[in-house]
Write an enzyme that holds these catalytic residues in place. Structure first.
Site, PDB file in Angstrom:
ATOM      1  N   SER A 130       7.462   4.343  -0.444  1.00  0.00           N
ATOM      2  CA  SER A 130       6.458   4.829   0.536  1.00  0.00           C
ATOM      3  C   SER A 130       7.194   5.460   1.656  1.00  0.00           C
ATOM      4  O   SER A 130       6.510   6.154   2.097  1.00  0.00           O
ATOM      5  CB  SER A 130       5.742   3.521   0.896  1.00  0.00           C
ATOM      6  OG  SER A 130       5.235   2.953  -0.357  1.00  0.00           O
ATOM      7  N   HIS A 162       4.545   2.085  -7.948  1.00  0.00           N
ATOM      8  CA  HIS A 162       3.537   1.011  -7.912  1.00  0.00           C
ATOM      9  C   HIS A 162       2.561   0.955  -9.058  1.00  0.00           C
ATOM     10  O   HIS A 162       2.262  -0.133  -9.857  1.00  0.00           O
ATOM     11  CB  HIS A 162       2.888   1.099  -6.622  1.00  0.00           C
ATOM     12  CG  HIS A 162       3.597   0.912  -5.245  1.00  0.00           C
ATOM     13  ND1 HIS A 162       3.752   1.843  -4.586  1.00  0.00           N
ATOM     14  CD2 HIS A 162       4.090  -0.128  -4.794  1.00  0.00           C
ATOM     15  CE1 HIS A 162       4.247   1.549  -3.246  1.00  0.00           C
ATOM     16  NE2 HIS A 162       4.518   0.376  -3.466  1.00  0.00           N
ATOM     17  N   GLY A 174       0.670  -1.108  -0.133  1.00  0.00           N
ATOM     18  CA  GLY A 174       0.104   0.058  -0.018  1.00  0.00           C
ATOM     19  C   GLY A 174       0.810   1.225   0.102  1.00  0.00           C
ATOM     20  O   GLY A 174       1.911   1.320  -0.343  1.00  0.00           O
TER      21      GLY A 174
END
Ligand code: PAF
Length: 291
Positions: A194, A44, A38
């Protein structure tokens, strides 16, 4: 289950299997898997875009895998941004999104049968994070078994992870193709991650030292062609930067991660890791050395 035209969100293994079965029976029958934790960024999304080029059914998993974090690492702090992630996936064509809880993935708690990454899991990243790659392989193999994809896409930013996953797929005869996807960088060169979210503005500036060290290494390769000169240039650059604490710099074979010493020629990968404040960042670049 949450469903609109291009996006189906499932939270359990059984719902995932059912959705994939239904989707596989339509179209080209091919399935491409993108595994993530995530906090999605353009890097991504490049994986998801590539997955859509390869297969009609695209599965994206979003799961912050506790097994790949050691005590004291950033498991609790890791950004969890499911709603924003879903919007981003939808913007690049949608997917079946598997966003399970830890209880659904590991219903009996920590698994008893575990995987080892072998010697490749103990060097570089594995030296600083000795349990990391075993945890990565545990979840990657499990999700691969659940999804049974034709293609599994992984970013080249995690070069050692990519090499280890390729090795697992070969060693266990998993019937899928691992597809590497190039690193996505910010306009100033910082590799997207991230974990960049942890950086304050001053650290964000200091973090440019990583990509600049790679540039220094590439310049040394162009000038001298010598592996030792490439490593020295990248190391000296990083060591001279304020706010940056070097973990490692190495020049290795992209597949075996065997060291590239002077006398060896070909394409190697220059890998490095450093802390900027409390944030540990990694980056890498391909470098041609030798004759
Ligand atoms: O690269 C990552 O984000 C993770 O290591 C992965 C492959 C999703 C496994 O948790």
């Amino acid at each position: 289950m949450n469903k609109n035209e291009n996006l189906t969100v499932v939270h359990t293994r059984s719902a995932l299997r059912a959705e994939i079965e239904a989707s596989r029976s339509t179209g080209d029958g091919k399935v491409a898997l993108v595994m993530t934790m995530g906090a999605l960024h353009e890097g991504h999304l490049d994986l998801v875009r590539k997955a859509h080029e390869l297969a009609q059914t695209v599965v994206v998993s979003i799961f912050v895998n506790p097994l790949q974090f050691a005590p004291g690492e950033d498991f609790e702090a890791y950004p969890r941004t499911l709603e924003a992630d879903l919007e981003k996936i939808e913007s690049v064509g949608g997917a079946i999104v598997f966003a399970p809880s830890a209880e659904d993935v590991f219903p009996a708690g920590a698994p008893m049968v575990t995987l080892s990454a072998g010697p490749l899991g103990q060097i570089l990243e594995g030296k600083t994070r000795p349990t990391h790659f075993a945890g990565v392989l545990q979840i990657v193999s499990k999700v691969m078994n659940l999804v049974q994809p034709d293609y599994a896409l992984f970013g080249q930013k995690d070069a050692q992870q990519l090499a280890i996953i390729k090795q697992m797929v070969r060693d266990l005869d998993m019937q899928l193709e691992v597809v590497p996807v190039p690193i996505r960088r910010e306009p100033d060169g910082l590799a997207m991650s991230s974990r960049n979210q942890y950086l304050n503005p001053a650290q964000r500036e200091q973090a440019l030292a990583l990509s600049r060290a790679l540039e220094a290494g590439r310049a040394a390769a162009a000038e001298t062609k010598l592996p030792s000169a490439v490593i020295k240039a990248a190391r000296e650059y990083l060591e001279g930067q304020p706010g940056v604490r070097l973990d490692y710099v190495a020049l290795v074979d992209p597949l075996s991660f065997a060291p590239f010493n002077d006398g060896k020629s070909g394409t190697a990968v220059l890998v490095l890791a450093a802390w900027v404040g409390a944030t540990r960042l990694i980056d890498n670049a391909l470098v041609v050395v030798g004759k």
